[in-house]
Design an enzyme around this catalytic site. Structure first.
Site, PDB file in Angstrom:
ATOM      1  CD  GLN A  31      -1.201  -0.492   3.434  1.00  7.96           C
ATOM      2  OE1 GLN A  31      -2.286  -0.386   3.265  1.00  7.96           O
ATOM      3  NE2 GLN A  31      -0.171  -1.636   4.509  1.00  7.96           N
ATOM      4  CG  HIS A  62      -6.114   2.118  19.021  1.00  8.89           C
ATOM      5  ND1 HIS A  62      -5.030   3.305  18.557  1.00  8.89           N
ATOM      6  CD2 HIS A  62      -6.022   1.896  18.122  1.00  8.89           C
ATOM      7  CE1 HIS A  62      -4.417   2.807  17.540  1.00  8.89           C
ATOM      8  NE2 HIS A  62      -5.171   2.452  17.317  1.00  8.89           N
ATOM      9  CG  ASP A  86      -2.165   1.068  14.914  1.00  9.29           C
ATOM     10  OD1 ASP A  86      -2.622   0.800  14.428  1.00  9.29           O
ATOM     11  OD2 ASP A  86      -2.590   1.278  16.278  1.00  9.29           O
ATOM     12  CD  GLU A 106      -0.406  -4.208   9.622  1.00 11.22           C
ATOM     13  OE1 GLU A 106      -0.301  -4.043   8.315  1.00 11.22           O
ATOM     14  OE2 GLU A 106      -0.880  -4.051  10.474  1.00 11.22           O
ATOM     15  CG  ASP A 138      -3.381 -12.350   3.372  1.00 12.87           C
ATOM     16  OD1 ASP A 138      -3.761 -11.858   2.084  1.00 12.87           O
ATOM     17  OD2 ASP A 138      -4.666 -11.554   4.046  1.00 12.87           O
ATOM     18  N   GLY A 139      -4.051 -11.777   7.201  1.00 18.25           N
ATOM     19  CA  GLY A 139      -5.268 -12.512   8.068  1.00 18.25           C
ATOM     20  C   GLY A 139      -5.881 -13.075   7.532  1.00 18.25           C
ATOM     21  CG  ASP A 156      -6.900  -1.778  14.446  1.00 15.96           C
ATOM     22  OD1 ASP A 156      -6.052  -1.249  14.920  1.00 15.96           O
ATOM     23  OD2 ASP A 156      -7.238  -0.992  13.760  1.00 15.96           O
ATOM     24  N   PRO A 163      -5.279  -4.640   0.366  1.00 11.13           N
ATOM     25  CG  PRO A 163      -3.631  -3.261   1.602  1.00 11.13           C
ATOM     26  CD  PRO A 163      -4.245  -2.701   0.661  1.00 11.13           C
TER      27      PRO A 163
HETATM   28  N1  SAM Z   1      -8.477   2.116  12.216  1.00  9.33           N
HETATM   29  C1  SAM Z   1      -7.623   1.808  11.032  1.00  9.33           C
HETATM   30  C2  SAM Z   1      -8.827   2.434  10.164  1.00  9.33           C
HETATM   31  O1  SAM Z   1      -9.942   2.225  10.685  1.00  9.33           O
HETATM   32  O2  SAM Z   1      -9.056   2.393   9.240  1.00  9.33           O
HETATM   33  C3  SAM Z   1      -6.850   0.801  10.609  1.00  9.33           C
HETATM   34  C4  SAM Z   1      -5.802   0.957  11.371  1.00  9.33           C
HETATM   35  S1  SAM Z   1      -4.669   0.002  11.349  1.00  9.33           S
HETATM   36  C5  SAM Z   1      -3.204   0.682  10.680  1.00  9.33           C
HETATM   37  C6  SAM Z   1      -4.850  -0.979   9.573  1.00  9.33           C
HETATM   38  C7  SAM Z   1      -4.006  -2.265   9.414  1.00  9.33           C
HETATM   39  O3  SAM Z   1      -3.875  -3.173   8.232  1.00  9.33           O
HETATM   40  C8  SAM Z   1      -2.216  -1.624   8.411  1.00  9.33           C
HETATM   41  O4  SAM Z   1      -0.955  -1.596   9.331  1.00  9.33           O
HETATM   42  C9  SAM Z   1      -2.381  -2.614   7.312  1.00  9.33           C
HETATM   43  O5  SAM Z   1      -1.031  -2.685   7.123  1.00  9.33           O
HETATM   44  C10 SAM Z   1      -3.034  -4.137   7.751  1.00  9.33           C
HETATM   45  N2  SAM Z   1      -3.755  -4.695   6.872  1.00  9.33           N
HETATM   46  C11 SAM Z   1      -4.564  -4.206   5.450  1.00  9.33           C
HETATM   47  N3  SAM Z   1      -4.729  -5.745   5.062  1.00  9.33           N
HETATM   48  C12 SAM Z   1      -4.193  -7.050   5.682  1.00  9.33           C
HETATM   49  C13 SAM Z   1      -3.884  -7.478   5.926  1.00  9.33           C
HETATM   50  N4  SAM Z   1      -4.956  -8.498   4.473  1.00  9.33           N
HETATM   51  N5  SAM Z   1      -3.576  -8.718   6.734  1.00  9.33           N
HETATM   52  C14 SAM Z   1      -3.083  -8.536   7.877  1.00  9.33           C
HETATM   53  N6  SAM Z   1      -3.001  -7.081   8.181  1.00  9.33           N
HETATM   54  C15 SAM Z   1      -3.601  -6.117   7.313  1.00  9.33           C
END
Ligand code: SAM
Length: 306
Positions: A31, A62, A86, A106, A138-139, A156, A163
């Site tokens: 991203q 959070h 984060d 993550e 990947d989650g 989250d 992604p």
């Molecule tokens: N609070 C924020 C929101 O609601 O928009 C989200 C914050 S958090 C930083 C989102 C995180 O999800 C990012 O660090 C991103 O890299 C991660 N992420 C995105 N797709 C993902 C996936 N498929 N598997 C695991 N983590 C993922």
């Protein structure tokens, strides 16, 4: 001349934030990431043109993502956080003394590294806690493959783009359900229902078809422009949604957890939905029911329109 950075998520309007200093900007393997300083919001993280967090108000989201499910459980021991690089949700999860192990899955290592470099106060040392485990994956794949069982799974993620899109799908939530212990709780971010009701409707329909009890709850996240923010809850233990303020108060006191937004009465109030949100949920549960795939009772019980 300061640079103005735009949030590009909303099709017909834009929010611009003045970047008094751009701390880091990079296209990662997953991203576009930019971290910058803003006089009002403090340090800001944006991913793919969407504001993810600011150091000024991150505690709201959070705390509500972590404490609403974990306070509802008598002694949560095993927790999974998907996304959340984060560290803010993990920080709050590890405040619960009964948590023996918390895994953060993550997809983008860069988010963790740059978060620790530019706003370490958000993680506040949680990644060094011996109870914390970090998995870069990947989650979607993690929950499909895991043999572990969790008391709570907290998603989250970002918005259903890039992604993160896979983290808003039936396949993902079905595997989340499989990875929950009996009576466990799944919570996910669910966007801005005033502007994007379809996001909430889609997730609620899936939750209603998979779980006995489901309901969104709301919080006011100042930097998510566009009205109150929805988090969505699902569990097969409907009684967890009927928990009393007295029980929450005594648990919070016993666990000596300090918060700035979350309160026991605010926990219950967050499930009191505005009419336009209740309408979305009623329609979603009815849609699931019409597809013969619903055994969920949304909360509060659907009101028949006169
Ligand atoms: N609070 C924020 C929101 O609601 O928009 C989200 C914050 S958090 C930083 C989102 C995180 O999800 C990012 O660090 C991103 O890299 C991660 N992420 C995105 N797709 C993902 C996936 N498929 N598997 C695991 N983590 C993922």
């Amino acid at each position: 001349m300061a640079r103005w950075i735009e949030e590009t998520f909303h099709p017909h309007w834009r929010v611009r934030l003045e970047a008094s200093k751009v701390l880091h900007e990079v296209k990662t393997a997953h991203q576009h990431l930019v971290i910058f300083e803003n006089e009002t919001w403090g340090t800001v993280l944006m991913l793919d043109g969407v504001c993810q967090l600011t150091t000024l108000d991150e505690f709201v989201y959070h705390e509500m993502m972590a404490h609403v499910p974990l306070m509802a459980l008598a002694a949560p021991a095993r927790v999974l956080v998907i996304g959340g690089g984060d560290g803010g949700v993990l920080r709050e999860v590890l405040k619960h003394p009964s948590v023996a192990k918390a895994t953060l899955c993550e997809i983008d290592r860069t988010v963790i590294d740059l978060s620790l470099e530019h706003y370490p106060q958000i993680a506040d040392g949680c990644f060094d806690d011996p109870r914390a485990e970090v998995v870069i994956a990947d989650g979607l794949k993690y929950v499909a493959d895991t043999r572990e069982r969790f008391d709570a799974i907290i998603v989250d993620s970002s918005e259903p783009i890039g992604p993160s899109a896979v983290l808003h799908t039936r396949a993902f939530f079905t595997d989340c359900k499989r990875a929950l212990k009996k009576g466990g709780i799944l919570v996910t971010q669910n966007g801005l229902p005033f502007l994007f009701p379809e996001h909430l409707r889609a997730t609620s329909e899936i939750f209603a078809s998979l779980f006995r009890a489901t309901s969104p709850y709301m919080c006011t996240q100042p930097c998510y422009f566009g009205g109150p923010f929805a988090l969505n809850w699902a569990s097969d233990s409907a009684n967890l949604l009927a928990i009393s303020a007295a029980t929450l108060k005594s648990r919070m006191a016993k666990r000596t957890i300090e918060t700035r937004y979350y309160t026991p009465t605010g926990h219950l109030a967050a499930f009191a939905l505005p009419g336009y949100v209740e309408k979305v949920i009623t329609e979603a549960v009815e849609l699931a029911r019409s597809k013969g795939k619903s055994f969920a009772k949304s909360k509060p019980p659907a009101r028949k329109r006169k």
